[in-house]
Design a protein around this motif. Structure first.
Motif, PDB file in Angstrom:
ATOM      1  N   GLN A   3     -24.250 -15.606  31.735  1.00 14.83           N
ATOM      2  CA  GLN A   3     -24.929 -16.085  30.676  1.00 14.83           C
ATOM      3  C   GLN A   3     -26.029 -15.583  29.742  1.00 14.83           C
ATOM      4  N   ILE A   4     -25.923 -14.898  28.458  1.00 15.17           N
ATOM      5  CA  ILE A   4     -27.352 -14.573  27.905  1.00 15.17           C
ATOM      6  C   ILE A   4     -28.088 -15.715  27.032  1.00 15.17           C
ATOM      7  N   ARG A   5     -29.221 -15.428  27.299  1.00  9.81           N
ATOM      8  CA  ARG A   5     -29.861 -16.282  26.704  1.00  9.81           C
ATOM      9  C   ARG A   5     -30.185 -15.923  25.267  1.00  9.81           C
ATOM     10  N   TYR A   6     -29.642 -16.955  24.754  1.00  7.39           N
ATOM     11  CA  TYR A   6     -30.680 -16.154  23.284  1.00  7.39           C
ATOM     12  C   TYR A   6     -31.702 -17.309  22.604  1.00  7.39           C
ATOM     13  N   HIS A   7     -33.059 -16.932  22.252  1.00 12.21           N
ATOM     14  CA  HIS A   7     -34.264 -18.085  21.704  1.00 12.21           C
ATOM     15  C   HIS A   7     -34.000 -18.053  20.313  1.00 12.21           C
ATOM     16  N   LYS A   8     -34.102 -18.639  19.918  1.00 14.26           N
ATOM     17  CA  LYS A   8     -34.380 -19.325  18.354  1.00 14.26           C
ATOM     18  C   LYS A   8     -35.499 -18.869  17.478  1.00 14.26           C
ATOM     19  N   VAL A   9     -34.922 -18.367  16.993  1.00 15.25           N
ATOM     20  CA  VAL A   9     -36.436 -17.288  15.959  1.00 15.25           C
ATOM     21  C   VAL A   9     -36.554 -17.778  14.649  1.00 15.25           C
ATOM     22  N   GLY A  10     -37.628 -17.985  14.016  1.00 17.13           N
ATOM     23  CA  GLY A  10     -37.460 -18.137  12.596  1.00 17.13           C
ATOM     24  C   GLY A  10     -37.784 -19.626  12.735  1.00 17.13           C
ATOM     25  N   ARG A  11     -37.530 -19.704  11.193  1.00 13.75           N
ATOM     26  CA  ARG A  11     -37.409 -20.910  11.416  1.00 13.75           C
ATOM     27  C   ARG A  11     -36.142 -21.963  10.627  1.00 13.75           C
ATOM     28  N   ARG A  12     -35.080 -20.959  10.409  1.00 13.47           N
ATOM     29  CA  ARG A  12     -33.810 -21.751   9.637  1.00 13.47           C
ATOM     30  C   ARG A  12     -33.680 -23.253  10.879  1.00 13.47           C
ATOM     31  N   SER A  13     -33.238 -22.814  11.894  1.00 12.11           N
ATOM     32  CA  SER A  13     -32.648 -23.695  12.632  1.00 12.11           C
ATOM     33  C   SER A  13     -33.974 -25.676  12.250  1.00 12.11           C
ATOM     34  N   TRP A  14     -34.860 -24.979  11.903  1.00  9.78           N
ATOM     35  CA  TRP A  14     -35.506 -26.099  12.230  1.00  9.78           C
ATOM     36  C   TRP A  14     -35.483 -26.696  10.587  1.00  9.78           C
ATOM     37  N   GLU A  15     -35.229 -25.997   9.225  1.00  6.55           N
ATOM     38  CA  GLU A  15     -35.040 -26.780   8.651  1.00  6.55           C
ATOM     39  C   GLU A  15     -33.415 -27.261   8.072  1.00  6.55           C
ATOM     40  N   TRP A  16     -33.263 -29.069   7.755  1.00  7.41           N
ATOM     41  CA  TRP A  16     -31.999 -29.900   7.274  1.00  7.41           C
ATOM     42  C   TRP A  16     -31.298 -28.738   6.312  1.00  7.41           C
ATOM     43  N   ARG A  17     -30.278 -28.987   6.929  1.00  9.41           N
ATOM     44  CA  ARG A  17     -29.160 -27.693   5.438  1.00  9.41           C
ATOM     45  C   ARG A  17     -27.645 -28.918   5.125  1.00  9.41           C
ATOM     46  N   LEU A  18     -27.692 -29.410   3.732  1.00 12.65           N
ATOM     47  CA  LEU A  18     -26.132 -29.987   3.551  1.00 12.65           C
ATOM     48  C   LEU A  18     -25.379 -28.663   3.889  1.00 12.65           C
ATOM     49  N   LYS A  19     -23.956 -28.601   4.182  1.00  7.90           N
ATOM     50  CA  LYS A  19     -22.837 -27.790   4.676  1.00  7.90           C
ATOM     51  C   LYS A  19     -21.613 -28.301   3.595  1.00  7.90           C
ATOM     52  N   PRO A  20     -22.033 -27.795   2.100  1.00 10.66           N
ATOM     53  CA  PRO A  20     -21.337 -28.545   0.799  1.00 10.66           C
ATOM     54  C   PRO A  20     -19.547 -27.957   1.159  1.00 10.66           C
ATOM     55  N   THR A  21     -17.956 -28.503   1.337  1.00 11.29           N
ATOM     56  CA  THR A  21     -17.596 -27.763   0.923  1.00 11.29           C
ATOM     57  C   THR A  21     -16.543 -26.475  -0.311  1.00 11.29           C
ATOM     58  N   GLY A  22     -17.827 -27.189  -1.462  1.00  8.10           N
ATOM     59  CA  GLY A  22     -17.264 -26.342  -2.219  1.00  8.10           C
ATOM     60  C   GLY A  22     -16.236 -26.947  -3.318  1.00  8.10           C
ATOM     61  N   VAL A  23     -15.027 -28.353  -2.649  1.00 13.76           N
ATOM     62  CA  VAL A  23     -13.953 -28.789  -2.712  1.00 13.76           C
ATOM     63  C   VAL A  23     -14.533 -29.667  -3.759  1.00 13.76           C
ATOM     64  N   GLU A  24     -15.723 -30.665  -3.640  1.00 11.83           N
ATOM     65  CA  GLU A  24     -16.163 -31.618  -4.623  1.00 11.83           C
ATOM     66  C   GLU A  24     -17.189 -31.152  -5.856  1.00 11.83           C
ATOM     67  N   GLU A  25     -17.362 -31.615  -6.922  1.00 11.25           N
ATOM     68  CA  GLU A  25     -18.216 -30.868  -8.215  1.00 11.25           C
ATOM     69  C   GLU A  25     -19.561 -31.551  -7.661  1.00 11.25           C
ATOM     70  N   ARG A  26     -21.178 -30.655  -7.908  1.00 14.58           N
ATOM     71  CA  ARG A  26     -21.978 -31.418  -7.389  1.00 14.58           C
ATOM     72  C   ARG A  26     -22.429 -32.149  -7.711  1.00 14.58           C
ATOM     73  N   ASN A  27     -23.431 -33.388  -7.403  1.00 16.69           N
ATOM     74  CA  ASN A  27     -23.748 -34.338  -8.477  1.00 16.69           C
ATOM     75  C   ASN A  27     -25.469 -33.983  -8.999  1.00 16.69           C
ATOM     76  N   ARG A  28     -25.212 -34.065 -10.323  1.00 11.88           N
ATOM     77  CA  ARG A  28     -26.367 -33.860 -10.785  1.00 11.88           C
ATOM     78  C   ARG A  28     -26.971 -34.585 -11.533  1.00 11.88           C
ATOM     79  N   ALA A  29     -27.137 -36.083 -11.201  1.00  7.55           N
ATOM     80  CA  ALA A  29     -27.944 -36.997 -11.801  1.00  7.55           C
ATOM     81  C   ALA A  29     -29.191 -36.748 -12.518  1.00  7.55           C
ATOM     82  N   ARG A  30     -29.089 -36.904 -13.360  1.00  5.57           N
ATOM     83  CA  ARG A  30     -30.413 -36.685 -14.070  1.00  5.57           C
ATOM     84  C   ARG A  30     -31.366 -37.814 -14.183  1.00  5.57           C
TER      85      ARG A  30
END
Lengths: 508, 308
Positions: A3-30
């Motif tokens: 198995q080739i081991r890949y090293h994580k590079v950059g800061r993408r993997s450390w940032e917390w991201r939501l993965k919206p499905t795109g089905v429901e509308e975005r809540n834009r409360a003000r």
């Protein structure tokens, strides 16, 4: 199969991201009554999979909510002495946040903050005790007194330079202290006004319910101070001042585009003075008395230490610093004088090592890491034009990376082919049939980019005199002469160009 | 105005001048607002107290009650205060100058570090020696001179003369020595001085030692009039800073004139029966604030303008 081991590079993997499905509308409360959103969400996409992602760009509100709600949740279960420590922390933090507004947003290096608090507190307490004004009105009298006092203090700030003004305001605090202690009416109590009426009922004073009520009040005070900070900073006044923030040139620029930054600074000073007046009235109510101690240099220095430890000019720094210092100063009270020494030592260490206090450490560490990784990248001489992983994450066009890598390997292979025999072969016959190695090297040279490509120039049309030039690669820019050597035979010139190119290849 | 009042004013002015000139030189050459000047003052006072306390029985045993003995005691007191002040300067150099002199926000950070040093040393003194006042031996002895019908105390005269001598020596050093030339170059234009090969790191050390020694001298002289206590440095620090400010930070003649002005002002306000000693500080600060509002760059700014 391994198995080739890949090293994580950059800061993408450390940032917390939501993965919206795109089905429901975005809540834009003000925020009610404004156009602002509650949190700063941004829609992005994963450049590799092209899937939708949602990131929280500004995570500070989360930290604020977590910290403040933890404070509210924990305090009711603390022992009595600790509850008063937490309340005092809230009061100091409120003062510091408002002071940050003056020092950070307005950029006025004022040391009269406690003088304003004290003066407003004295006026409010005197109104209550000697004029019989009921306590809710103290919260109106306090800011009024603070406003007037602040306006008087703010007047010279436009004329005086930063440090001059700081020392002048220090003098003002001293004047206030002397003035209060000299007052004839207060001599028997040592300059203090006692028996101030308060929002804490008299028989609850220093009892548990009273302490909890005091904490609730102090916490609301802190929230109010943070609200003032936020309102000033995010509205027009703060935006105007951000233009003229850092340097003289910025001030000149602000003036040139029609921003009256002096007036804006005065406004911020006066607003936060009024808010400090509220704190002063609250202070007098919370302790049911007010003494000249509030004008003392020690108290001022302690508050200054809080701001410095947390980070001058940041609200989170003011609160964090207040937490650290209050915990040491009031929480470890049995230590005696060494605890102040501890505060001073922390202050010195933080100032020597941290550019902007404890809250600036993260940023400073990132800068440091960036600098170090840049240095390391520069040290790797084997790089030869190939993009290193850290750099590769920043390059958007991945084709470019592979092109660079291919070129680098090609050059490495060709470098091995260069030998004295090869050069001799070219010298003897620059044009004719070549060996495989020489043909490969020459092919690489032919494919070179136009910029800085070498050409041969016949100096006089009828004569056999040549010299080597390099084309600029830009339209309209003439080629430059490489050296002053002249060749009488075209074959010599061919070989000279070849040598120059070989030299460039070996150096790359 | 009688002679006693003038002598009293000169006495105050001498002490203030020692503090203010030190702060002023340090600010204009190195760029540090030295908030630990008061701490240097107090620490030197305590060091002088300790050293003289240790030496006194020795001197008394060897020389008895002769003139030589008292001269020796005076020498010990002044020397110990001066040396301790200079050592405090070295500590400030090591903590507040050397690690950060080429980093961003140097001036504010140096101010903060010296402030921290001030708090730490005042609390340290309080912790080690307690809040009690300590009296130092009177090096000028007790007694008065009769000059034209007014009595002048020895310690007042000694303070004025001592401060004048030290100030003269300092100014002469600045004027005539090679190092003094470098310091003056840095005071005029730090960047230009650096271009002409004057090292900031090397020049800052003697400046800090000198200003520390000036504060030590002020402590030794003031301890002839009042006692030494851990918080004794606060008032001289505040006065020194404000007078340096009044003189226009960075101008030595401005600081001298400012010190004399404030000394006279305080003496006069103290002598007016209706106001009295209680309003001295009040009047001083009002005066300084008024001057700064009218002339934002202080007396030094005034002097510069007339020169131009």
């Amino acid at each position: 199969m391994t198995q080739i081991r890949y090293h994580k590079v950059g800061r993408r993997s450390w940032e917390w991201r939501l993965k919206p499905t795109g089905v429901e509308e975005r809540n834009r409360a003000r925020l009610p009554g404004s156009k602002r959103h509650w949190l700063k969400w941004r829609d992005v996409h994963n450049p590799k999979t092209l899937k939708r992602e949602r990131i929280l760009v500004d995570k500070k509100p989360l930290w604020w909510t977590l910290g403040l709600s933890a404070l509210v949740a924990v305090t009711p279960f603390l022992p009595n002495s600790m509850i008063s420590v937490v309340s005092i922390f809230c009061i100091y933090a409120a003062i510091n946040v408002l002071w940050t507004l003056i020092v950070g947003t307005a950029g006025i290096f004022s040391l009269a903050t406690l003088a304003i608090v004290g003066a407003a507190g004295y006026v409010a307490a005197a109104a209550n005790v000697y004029l019989g004004v009921p306590w809710p009105f103290m919260l109106l009298i306090g800011p009024l007194a603070g406003l007037i006092f602040g306006a008087i203090l703010a007047a010279p700030s436009t004329r005086l330079d930063g440090l001059y003004y700081a020392l002048l305001t220090m003098g003002v605090a001293e004047i206030c202290r002397v003035f209060v202690t000299q007052l004839r009416a207060l001599t028997q109590s040592g300059g203090a006004i006692t028996n101030v009426d308060s929002f804490i009922p008299k028989d609850w004073f220093l009892q548990r319910p009273g302490l909890l009520l005091g904490f609730a009040g102090a916490f609301l005070l802190l929230l109010g101070a943070l609200l003032v900070w936020r309102l000033v900073n995010s509205e027009r006044l703060g935006m105007l001042l951000r233009v003229a923030k850092t340097s003289r040139e910025d001030e000149a620029f602000a003036e040139a585009i029609g921003i009256d930054f002096r007036r804006a600074r005065l406004m911020v000073f006066v607003i936060s003075s009024a808010a400090l007046g509220v704190v002063g009235a609250f202070y007098a109510m919370y302790f049911r008395s007010i003494s000249p101690q509030i004008f003392s240099l020690d108290q001022l220095l302690l508050l200054f230490a809080m701001m410095v430890i947390g980070g001058l000019g940041r609200a989170e720094g003011a609160v964090l610093g207040a937490a650290v210092v209050t915990l040491i100063d009031k929480g470890l009270i049995e230590l005696g004088p060494p605890r102040i020494i501890l505060v001073a030592v922390i202050m010195i260490v933080v100032t020597i090592f941290a550019r902007e206090g404890l809250t600036g450490i993260r940023e400073q560490f990132r800068d440091f890491r960036k600098r170090k990784s840049g240095e390391r990248r520069a040290l790797r001489t084997e790089k030869g034009g190939e993009a290193m992983p850290e750099e590769a994450t920043e390059i958007h066009d991945k084709q470019e990376l592979y092109y660079r890598r291919f070129n680098k390997r090609l050059r490495d292979r060709l470098k091995k082919l260069i030998s004295p025999e090869l050069i001799e072969e070219h010298r003897l016959d620059p044009l004719g049939h070549h060996s495989d190695a020489l043909a490969r090297v020459l092919n690489h040279f032919r494919r070179a980019e136009m910029a800085d490509k070498y050409v041969i120039h016949r100096m006089v049309p009828s004569e056999e005199r040549f010299r080597v030039m390099a084309v600029s690669g830009q339209r309209g820019m003439p080629p430059r002469v490489v050296d002053d050597r002249e060749y009488t035979e075209i074959r010599e010139a061919y070989h000279a160009v070849f040598l120059l190119r070989v030299n460039d290849l070996l150096e790359s | 105005m009688d002679l006693g009042l003038i002598v009293y004013a000169l006495n105050l002015g001498a002490i203030y001048a020692l503090m203010a000139v030190g702060i002023s030189i340090l600010w204009s050459s190195v760029g540090i607002i030295n908030m630990s000047h008061g701490a240097t003052f107090a620490v030197s006072g305590y060091a002088a107290w300790l050293v003289t306390g240790a030496v006194k029985p020795l001197v008394a045993a060897t020389f008895g009650k002769t003139v030589l003995a008292s001269t020796l005691m005076a020498g010990t007191l002044v020397a110990s205060a001066l040396i301790t002040g200079a050592l405090c300067g070295v500590i400030i150099y090591l903590l507040a100058f050397l690690p950060i002199h080429d980093k961003p926000n140097f001036q504010v950070r140096a101010l903060i570090i010296t402030l921290g040093l001030n708090i730490a040393s005042v609390q340290g003194l309080l912790w080690m020696f307690g809040p009690r006042n300590r009296g130092l031996p009177k090096i000028f002895g007790f007694g008065r001179w009769e000059v034209w019908g007014t009595k002048i105390r020895f310690d007042q005269a000694g303070t004025i003369v001592g401060a004048a001598v030290i100030m003269g020596l300092t100014l002469a050093w600045l004027r005539y020595s090679r190092r003094g030339l470098e310091v003056r170059a840095m005071m005029q234009n730090a960047e230009g001085a650096a271009y002409s090969g004057i090292s900031r790191q090397v020049t800052a050390l003697p400046v800090l030692m000198l200003t520390g020694a000036l504060a030590g001298m002020a402590a030794a002289l003031l301890s002839q009039t009042i006692f030494v206590s851990p918080t004794a440095g606060v008032i001289p620090l505040v006065k020194g800073l404000t007078i340096a400010l009044l003189g226009g930070l960075g101008s030595v003649p401005g600081a001298l004139i400012g010190a004399l002005l404030v000394g006279f002002l305080e003496a006069i306000v103290g002598a007016i029966p209706y106001l009295g000693q209680r309003y001295v500080l009040f009047a001083t600060f009002l005066f300084i604030i008024a001057v700064l509002i009218i002339r934002p760059r202080g007396i030094g700014g005034l002097l510069d303008d007339t020169r131009e």
